[in-house]
Design an enzyme around this catalytic site. Sequence first.
Site, PDB file in Angstrom:
ATOM      1  N   TRP A  34       0.659  -1.331  -0.016  1.00 24.98           N
ATOM      2  CA  TRP A  34      -0.014  -0.074   0.049  1.00 24.98           C
ATOM      3  C   TRP A  34       0.929   0.967   0.012  1.00 24.98           C
ATOM      4  CZ3 TRP A  34      -2.679  -4.339   0.960  1.00 24.98           C
ATOM      5  CH2 TRP A  34      -4.044  -4.423   0.704  1.00 24.98           C
ATOM      6  N   TYR A  82      -7.117 -11.718  -0.821  1.00 27.60           N
ATOM      7  CA  TYR A  82      -7.440 -10.214  -0.493  1.00 27.60           C
ATOM      8  C   TYR A  82      -8.451  -9.910  -1.489  1.00 27.60           C
ATOM      9  CZ  TYR A  82      -7.385  -5.056   0.001  1.00 27.60           C
ATOM     10  OH  TYR A  82      -8.077  -3.809   0.106  1.00 27.60           O
ATOM     11  N   GLY A 163      -7.271   7.463   2.367  1.00 19.95           N
ATOM     12  CA  GLY A 163      -6.708   6.903   3.656  1.00 19.95           C
ATOM     13  C   GLY A 163      -7.701   6.384   4.863  1.00 19.95           C
ATOM     14  N   ASP A 165     -10.939   5.086   5.030  1.00 21.83           N
ATOM     15  CA  ASP A 165     -11.959   4.700   4.242  1.00 21.83           C
ATOM     16  C   ASP A 165     -13.549   5.087   4.720  1.00 21.83           C
ATOM     17  OD1 ASP A 165      -9.781   3.645   3.727  1.00 21.83           O
ATOM     18  OD2 ASP A 165     -10.223   1.410   3.489  1.00 21.83           O
ATOM     19  N   ARG A 198     -14.881  -3.431  11.332  1.00 22.52           N
ATOM     20  CA  ARG A 198     -14.918  -2.878   9.834  1.00 22.52           C
ATOM     21  C   ARG A 198     -16.250  -2.146   9.424  1.00 22.52           C
ATOM     22  NH1 ARG A 198     -10.116  -3.283   7.495  1.00 22.52           N
ATOM     23  NH2 ARG A 198     -11.169  -3.370   5.761  1.00 22.52           N
ATOM     24  N   TYR A 356     -13.133   0.908  12.925  1.00 22.96           N
ATOM     25  CA  TYR A 356     -12.528   1.253  11.792  1.00 22.96           C
ATOM     26  C   TYR A 356     -12.078   2.830  11.879  1.00 22.96           C
ATOM     27  CZ  TYR A 356     -10.300  -0.225   7.439  1.00 22.96           C
ATOM     28  OH  TYR A 356      -9.169  -0.484   6.493  1.00 22.96           O
ATOM     29  N   GLU A 400      -3.585  -2.333  14.339  1.00 20.77           N
ATOM     30  CA  GLU A 400      -4.044  -1.349  13.197  1.00 20.77           C
ATOM     31  C   GLU A 400      -4.563  -0.159  13.837  1.00 20.77           C
ATOM     32  OE1 GLU A 400      -6.637  -3.301  10.530  1.00 20.77           O
ATOM     33  OE2 GLU A 400      -6.544  -1.589   9.016  1.00 20.77           O
TER      34      GLU A 400
HETATM   35  C1  GLC Z   1      -6.893   0.188   4.982  1.00 19.80           C
HETATM   36  C2  GLC Z   1      -6.520   1.870   5.542  1.00 19.80           C
HETATM   37  C3  GLC Z   1      -5.756   2.702   4.754  1.00 19.80           C
HETATM   38  C4  GLC Z   1      -4.374   1.803   4.755  1.00 19.80           C
HETATM   39  C5  GLC Z   1      -4.647   0.228   4.341  1.00 19.80           C
HETATM   40  C6  GLC Z   1      -3.706  -0.844   4.388  1.00 19.80           C
HETATM   41  O1  GLC Z   1      -7.613   0.581   3.889  1.00 19.80           O
HETATM   42  O2  GLC Z   1      -7.935   2.650   5.862  1.00 19.80           O
HETATM   43  O3  GLC Z   1      -5.312   3.883   5.152  1.00 19.80           O
HETATM   44  O4  GLC Z   1      -3.445   2.310   3.790  1.00 19.80           O
HETATM   45  O5  GLC Z   1      -5.889  -0.178   5.074  1.00 19.80           O
HETATM   46  O6  GLC Z   1      -3.057  -0.563   5.691  1.00 19.80           O
END
Ligand code: GLC
Length: 435
Positions: A34, A82, A163, A165, A198, A356, A400
Amino acid sequence: MFTASLMERAISVLRSNDTGFFTKPGPNQYPHQWNWDSALIALGLSHFDLPRAQLEIRSLLSGQWQDGMLPHVVYHHTTSDYFPPASFWQIENSPHAPDNPTSGITQPPLLATVIRRMHSRLPMPDFVQEVYPALLDWHRWLHTARNADGSGLVGIIHPWESGTDDSPRWLDLLAAIQPENIPEFRRGDTRYVPAIERPHRAEYERFIHLIDVFRKLNYAPAELLAHSPFLVQDVLFNAILFRADEDLRALAASLGQPTAEIDGWLSKMRLNFDARFWNGTNGLYYDYDLRAGEPIQVNTAATFLPLFAGLATTKQLQRLVEEHLLNPREYAASGEVRHWVTTTARAEPTWESRRYWRGPVWIIMNWFLIEGLQRYAYNKLAEIIRQDTLGLIEAAGFREYYDARDGSGCGSENFSWTAALALELSDRSMEENES
Ligand code: GLC
């Protein structure tokens, strides 16, 4: 207070998620590369393995599109469970797509800031020279392909580009989108993480619908601006870009490259930032919905990002801190909420403590805030948040995100950017800056 063992454990998380040429954000939940994760991971790696940090960046750049876009996920031809898989994006329909399979959207541009920081600690002129053209291309793409209204502020077309979501910032906009034929899909994100942590189904359907819209438009930038049902100027994204433009400019200067184009971007953004985002009545920065032509009046920690960018005046800083950050109904650790800083103000009706981006503490947001406060010499408050952040990680592990009420971990375990930022936040040279 923070032991060598925390640092050793952070290093072992980064090592265990290392595939050899890119680092997975989380071992099961996020098995590819990512974009903004990778920038932070490189920063973390640079504390103990600079060549590996540089390789992380090269791997990310290997997914760059020919028009400059740096995608939010690079799949690297690796297979996984994924969703969405690389094939779902159908990027081959774009003439700009690279050979490396990627997603078709971008993410907040942190990379130039990270590279500048690495270079300032341990000069690496050859590496900067090598990657500078790719950085410049990406920033140029953002300032042209996403300059939706000519203001110089860039637009995003998908919540994943922010970023953050399922941030409550996007909920009304997503609810206004009524997709007719959502492609069939099976979510993978609730396989390893409880559903309550989530996004809700309704948001997820719209995330997928938007991708379907974009792939039918073959990712042509002008078509996306014209037709994406979601088109937003995001405070967080624009503040990060402004900061990254400044850092790109510093890199250009160190290479003896021209800076006039970057200066142009910076002055245009500075000129329009406040008029677009600042709400003087509430003392907050709000995102702007370009489709509806109105601000999105939701109070989230994205409002503190202009501090990271140095865009706030002293007066704006005071209002953000005194009316919001220190307010026990919004962000301050107080009462039932023991930790700094929830991603959404607790006063928002959509706040949820474990879901989240709806409320939990995310280490990336704390890092932006700590950096921002230090930039304005609010060192005591920055130090309180820094200690609290490291304490949270020490107690609950490299998660996370975290429930701010009791500090328990949520989402993925062994999360790479949490480990990377633990290294960054424990760095002694940072402590020396504080008095
Ligand atoms: C989720 C987060 C994002 C991040 C990704 C991988 O989608 O919202 O910000 O880059 O996970 O960690």
